[in-house]
Design a protein around this motif. Structure first.
Motif, PDB file in Angstrom:
ATOM      1  N   UNK A  49      36.696  38.688  42.731  1.00 51.62           N
ATOM      2  CA  UNK A  49      36.608  37.756  41.127  1.00 51.62           C
ATOM      3  C   UNK A  49      36.557  38.621  40.137  1.00 51.62           C
ATOM      4  N   UNK A  50      35.955  40.000  40.519  1.00 53.63           N
ATOM      5  CA  UNK A  50      35.871  40.942  39.465  1.00 53.63           C
ATOM      6  C   UNK A  50      37.113  41.425  38.892  1.00 53.63           C
ATOM      7  N   UNK A  51      38.182  41.414  39.773  1.00 55.24           N
ATOM      8  CA  UNK A  51      39.366  41.923  39.552  1.00 55.24           C
ATOM      9  C   UNK A  51      40.449  40.936  38.881  1.00 55.24           C
ATOM     10  N   UNK A  52      39.934  39.735  38.378  1.00 57.42           N
ATOM     11  CA  UNK A  52      40.739  38.761  37.933  1.00 57.42           C
ATOM     12  C   UNK A  52      40.747  39.030  36.305  1.00 57.42           C
ATOM     13  N   UNK A  53      41.648  38.011  35.704  1.00 59.68           N
ATOM     14  CA  UNK A  53      41.815  38.100  34.050  1.00 59.68           C
ATOM     15  C   UNK A  53      40.540  37.938  33.404  1.00 59.68           C
ATOM     16  N   UNK A  54      40.035  36.973  33.514  1.00 59.01           N
ATOM     17  CA  UNK A  54      38.901  36.469  32.772  1.00 59.01           C
ATOM     18  C   UNK A  54      37.560  37.048  32.761  1.00 59.01           C
ATOM     19  N   UNK A  55      36.837  37.411  31.582  1.00 63.11           N
ATOM     20  CA  UNK A  55      35.689  37.858  31.698  1.00 63.11           C
ATOM     21  C   UNK A  55      34.602  37.179  32.177  1.00 63.11           C
ATOM     22  N   UNK A  56      34.595  35.915  32.046  1.00 59.37           N
ATOM     23  CA  UNK A  56      33.744  34.856  32.838  1.00 59.37           C
ATOM     24  C   UNK A  56      33.828  35.207  34.685  1.00 59.37           C
ATOM     25  N   UNK A  57      35.023  35.101  35.018  1.00 59.26           N
ATOM     26  CA  UNK A  57      35.225  35.309  36.343  1.00 59.26           C
ATOM     27  C   UNK A  57      34.815  36.865  36.746  1.00 59.26           C
ATOM     28  N   UNK A  58      35.044  37.739  35.879  1.00 55.60           N
ATOM     29  CA  UNK A  58      34.340  39.322  36.143  1.00 55.60           C
ATOM     30  C   UNK A  58      33.110  39.042  36.401  1.00 55.60           C
ATOM     31  N   UNK A  59      32.402  38.616  35.271  1.00 49.73           N
ATOM     32  CA  UNK A  59      30.801  38.619  35.403  1.00 49.73           C
ATOM     33  C   UNK A  59      30.411  37.710  36.716  1.00 49.73           C
ATOM     34  N   UNK A  60      30.965  36.713  37.096  1.00 54.80           N
ATOM     35  CA  UNK A  60      30.500  36.078  38.172  1.00 54.80           C
ATOM     36  C   UNK A  60      30.798  36.978  39.310  1.00 54.80           C
ATOM     37  N   UNK A  61      31.812  37.543  39.356  1.00 58.01           N
ATOM     38  CA  UNK A  61      32.109  38.525  40.775  1.00 58.01           C
ATOM     39  C   UNK A  61      31.041  39.383  40.907  1.00 58.01           C
ATOM     40  N   UNK A  62      30.925  40.159  39.941  1.00 55.83           N
ATOM     41  CA  UNK A  62      29.906  41.321  39.856  1.00 55.83           C
ATOM     42  C   UNK A  62      28.681  40.909  40.316  1.00 55.83           C
ATOM     43  N   UNK A  63      28.189  39.714  39.569  1.00 52.51           N
ATOM     44  CA  UNK A  63      26.954  39.176  39.829  1.00 52.51           C
ATOM     45  C   UNK A  63      26.553  38.675  41.044  1.00 52.51           C
ATOM     46  N   UNK A  64      27.420  38.113  41.675  1.00 52.79           N
ATOM     47  CA  UNK A  64      27.292  37.627  42.895  1.00 52.79           C
ATOM     48  C   UNK A  64      27.431  38.738  44.063  1.00 52.79           C
ATOM     49  N   UNK A  65      28.390  39.468  44.003  1.00 51.81           N
ATOM     50  CA  UNK A  65      28.528  40.722  44.829  1.00 51.81           C
ATOM     51  C   UNK A  65      27.362  41.571  45.011  1.00 51.81           C
ATOM     52  N   UNK A  66      26.750  41.782  43.853  1.00 50.56           N
ATOM     53  CA  UNK A  66      25.415  42.587  43.562  1.00 50.56           C
ATOM     54  C   UNK A  66      24.310  41.881  44.142  1.00 50.56           C
ATOM     55  N   UNK A  67      24.127  40.678  44.033  1.00 48.72           N
ATOM     56  CA  UNK A  67      22.886  40.149  44.446  1.00 48.72           C
ATOM     57  C   UNK A  67      22.872  40.077  45.987  1.00 48.72           C
ATOM     58  N   UNK A  68      24.298  39.662  46.374  1.00 51.52           N
ATOM     59  CA  UNK A  68      24.025  39.595  48.059  1.00 51.52           C
ATOM     60  C   UNK A  68      24.032  40.913  48.663  1.00 51.52           C
ATOM     61  N   UNK A  69      24.476  42.002  48.095  1.00 52.95           N
ATOM     62  CA  UNK A  69      24.118  43.117  48.674  1.00 52.95           C
ATOM     63  C   UNK A  69      22.991  43.790  48.513  1.00 52.95           C
TER      64      UNK A  69
END
Length: 726
Positions: A660-680
């Motif tokens: 989701x961090x690779x998608x076009x919309x900045x909201x998706x990018x933020x969601x993807x990075x936030x979720x991935x980092x937190x789970x890691x």
């Protein structure tokens, strides 16, 4: 084998004994869900915006006194005035003959001087009949007609922009992004599972449950959508959460079954042990996730309601599938689950369920628990520190992908008619808004606004048919959500309106709306609801864990550890997106904040998903304690035995979220990075370091329960039997 009485054990036993019913029943359930969903259709909200504050009151007045209107504009721009005039004439003719189009305005008619720019550009304004949905459908032939005008007039630029055309284009872009995430997530998930299991069949089982749960949920949400209309975000959350928990739950089963087989337990008995232990952990963690997701209902926003409905539906479906069809599949497959081995990978795997890497890490942590806990906490607090300055914003027009043709038209319009596409709108109510006193106040408002330097001329006045309500649209400087626009909004609300139309004779109400006002009101609204959502999730999670583990320490510690994970992810999110790091790598431009809905969403999702791991690990630890092991030994054994499963599940989640961090919309990018980092963070620092370190330090206090709570029911965490010895 000791008879297990818990629900998961009974379901596992039934599933193993009635394999065909379980498997074909599940397939029938998925198909029926899709058929029912297709027949009913997912009901979408008529308006996907939640209006609150003064801007909400303004919209209520407009809804009561104005007919529903959808305004579109065609921009004609070029250096040759004659060519521009010819293109305008072609546009007027092409647009006027389209169905659903009315009130077509030529920029050259008297009174429409505001549709001519100083640089020679011209606007052809018109309206579309029907509501937003109808307008999105009827705008398609209009866009095609405008495109034909452009081809016939190559020396000038001709393009259309308006809410209907923008919504249509953005919906298409959203759908394309969703398809990209779906297409990438499946092969990536399969690859990770193959690496985790070293066998193709074993890797396919978790993916099968995850996919079927997503498919069933996509159909089933049509039912609740009749009461709670769902936006496009519901489909995204179903894929995101469904694939994650579906894979997780099956991993828990499959790992435990293989571990028991390696200990010498018979195949059927291994499946039943997995159902009684991992199956029970799945039910507890699933209920915890559902409780956390339910917190979004308290946000008071239909977007969050849609996210909650989608997430709860898919988690419930995955949970049901894990206790009904997974035991049947494992029983049918038997040792065939090892088919399709990848030789090199398979030789690297230990059959006792323990991870070599995490075993070494855990041994070090348990030797130095105090130092490990202090260091891990310090790292998390450092990561969380940037979140102190987190600012909530709503994505504006500047944050939308610039490769979309509709946004290229918008940029050209904005250059020729600054602020005209995102004006501040002052809505007033009076006995007669056309009275001399009100008319003079409106003129005074426009003059003062332009003189302030925060707004552009001309203002546009629209009067309702009953003359009780008027809207004054004043082009605001800035992007609509930046500091310039917010300063203009503050000036308008705090002084300009009160000094002019707000005190005019006969005016009973005056409210400011528009993108800037709606953004501020919405952000303030979410901030006011956040404590309610957070409190609900924490209290219910505490009660659930208290009853499950009969300890007051376990739930408190779980909440603290989860809050540390969430805070660290907030910090990373702020550092990256608000402070503007990795802009080129992630292909975004910082808008100076974090999208307003994301902190609440991340908290709820992360709290729910991280509880998956926590419950799974603690169930294994408590299983050892119930079997008579010392807490320290149970912690070591429980975490070592589950570490590889948690790691595999976390890698799947991180990979899917990162897409989701690779998608076009900045909201998706933020969601993807936030979720991935937190789970890691959660699967490494928290579960492999902080959890065992704090449990070692607390010792027997981990299981402390005040005497006044001893009446709580006791749920024994079934231990695996010792393998039979010949």
């Amino acid at each position: 084998m000791t008879e297990n009485k818990n629900f998961a054990a009974r379901m596992g036993r039934w599933s193993a004994q009635h394999r065909k019913k379980a498997i074909f029943g599940w397939l029938a359930f998925v198909v029926v869900s899709l058929v029912v969903g297709s027949a009913l259709g997912v009901k979408a909200p008529e308006d996907d915006t939640t209006y609150v504050g003064d801007s909400g009151k303004a919209h209520q007045l407009v809804d009561e006194h104005f007919p529903s209107e959808n305004t579109e504009s065609v921009l004609v721009k070029g250096k040759d005035a004659g060519a521009v005039r010819a293109a305008v004439d072609d546009t007027l003719a092409a647009v006027s003959e389209q169905k659903g189009v009315y009130a077509v305005e030529s920029p050259y008619e008297k009174g429409n001087e505001g549709q001519l720019a100083k640089d020679g550009a011209a606007l052809v304004n018109f309206k579309l009949r029907g509501d937003e949905t109808a307008a999105e459908e009827s705008v398609a032939p209009v866009l095609a007609a405008v495109e034909r005008v452009q081809k016939a007039n190559p020396s000038v630029f001709v393009g259309e922009f308006g809410m209907a055309s923008a919504n249509k284009a953005l919906s298409k872009a959203f759908e394309d992004d969703f398809k990209k995430a779906e297409t990438l997530s499946l092969p990536i998930t399969l690859l990770i599972l193959v690496l985790a299991f070293g066998a193709l069949v074993a890797a396919g089982v978790p993916l099968l449950l995850g996919l079927s749960a997503v498919m069933a949920a996509l159909g089933l949400v049509a039912l609740p959508s009749q009461l709670f209309p769902l936006g496009d975000e519901a489909s995204s959350i179903i894929l995101l959460v469904g694939l994650a928990v579906g894979v997780d739950y099956t991993l828990f089963y499959l790992r435990r079954e293989r571990e028991e087989r390696a200990r010498g337990v018979g195949h059927r008995e291994a499946v039943q042990i997995a159902a009684a232990t991992s199956g029970r952990a799945v039910l507890i963690s699933g209920i915890t996730v559902i409780v956390a997701m339910a917190g979004m209902f308290l946000a008071g926003d239909q977007t969050f309601t849609g996210l909650a409905v989608g997430a709860i539906t898919v988690v419930l479906v995955a949970m049901i599938g894990s206790v009904t069809v997974v035991p049947a599949l494992l029983t049918v497959l038997g040792d065939k689950v090892e088919k399709g081995r990848v030789p090199f990978l398979h030789r690297l795997r230990r059959q006792d369920g323990e991870s070599r890497v995490w075993s070494k890490v855990l041994d070090l942590v348990l030797r130095r628990p105090a130092i490990s806990a202090v260091l891990a906490t310090a790292v998390l607090l450092v990561m969380a520190f940037p979140a102190v300055g987190m600012k909530a914003v709503l994505s504006g027009t500047d944050d939308l992908p610039r490769n979309l043709p509709v946004m290229q038209v918008y940029d050209k319009m904005e250059a020729s008619f600054p602020g005209g596409q995102i004006p501040a709108v002052v809505t007033i109510k009076a006995d007669d808004v056309t009275s001399p006193a009100v008319t003079a106040a409106v003129k005074d408002l426009e003059t003062r606004a332009v003189d302030s330097g925060r707004f552009n001329a001309p203002a546009d006045l629209t009067v309702s048919q009953d003359k009780h309500v008027a809207q004054i649209a004043i082009p605001i400087k800035g992007s609509g959500t930046d500091t310039v626009s917010n300063e203009g909004l503050a000036d308008l609300r705090q002084s300009l309106v009160g000094q002019t139309v707000g005190r005019a004779d006969g005016v009973s109400a005056a409210y400011v709306s528009g993108m800037t006002a709606e953004t501020k009101d919405y952000v303030d609204f979410l901030k006011s609801r956040a404590p309610l959502v957070v409190g609900f999730v924490l209290v219910l999670a505490f009660l659930l864990l208290l009853v499950t583990f009969r300890s007051i320490v376990i739930p408190i510690k779980a909440i603290v550890l989860n809050l540390l994970s969430v805070a660290a992810s907030y910090g990373v999110l702020t550092w990256v997106f608000q402070d503007g790091h990795f802009e080129k790598t992630l292909d975004f431009s910082s808008n100076g904040g974090i999208t307003a809905w994301l902190p609440i969403f991340l908290f709820v999702i992360l709290f729910g998903l991280s509880m998956d791991y926590h419950v799974f690990i603690l169930s294994r630890v408590k299983e050892g304690v119930d079997r008579g092991m010392k807490t320290e030994d149970a912690v070591a054994h429980g975490i070592k035995a589950t570490a590889s499963t948690v790691t595999s599940a976390a890698i799947v989640m991180v990979a899917v979220f990162a897409i989701f961090a690779t998608l076009s919309f900045i909201d998706f990018k933020q969601m993807g990075v936030g979720l991935a980092v937190a789970i890691l963070i959660d699967a490494t620092l928290v579960r492999a370091v902080l959890l065992p370190a704090t449990m070692k330090l607390l010792g027997k206090w981990n299981w402390y329960l005040p005497k006044r709570l001893h009446w709580l029911p006791e749920f024994r965490h079934e231990a695996a039997p010792e393998p039979a010895r010949g």
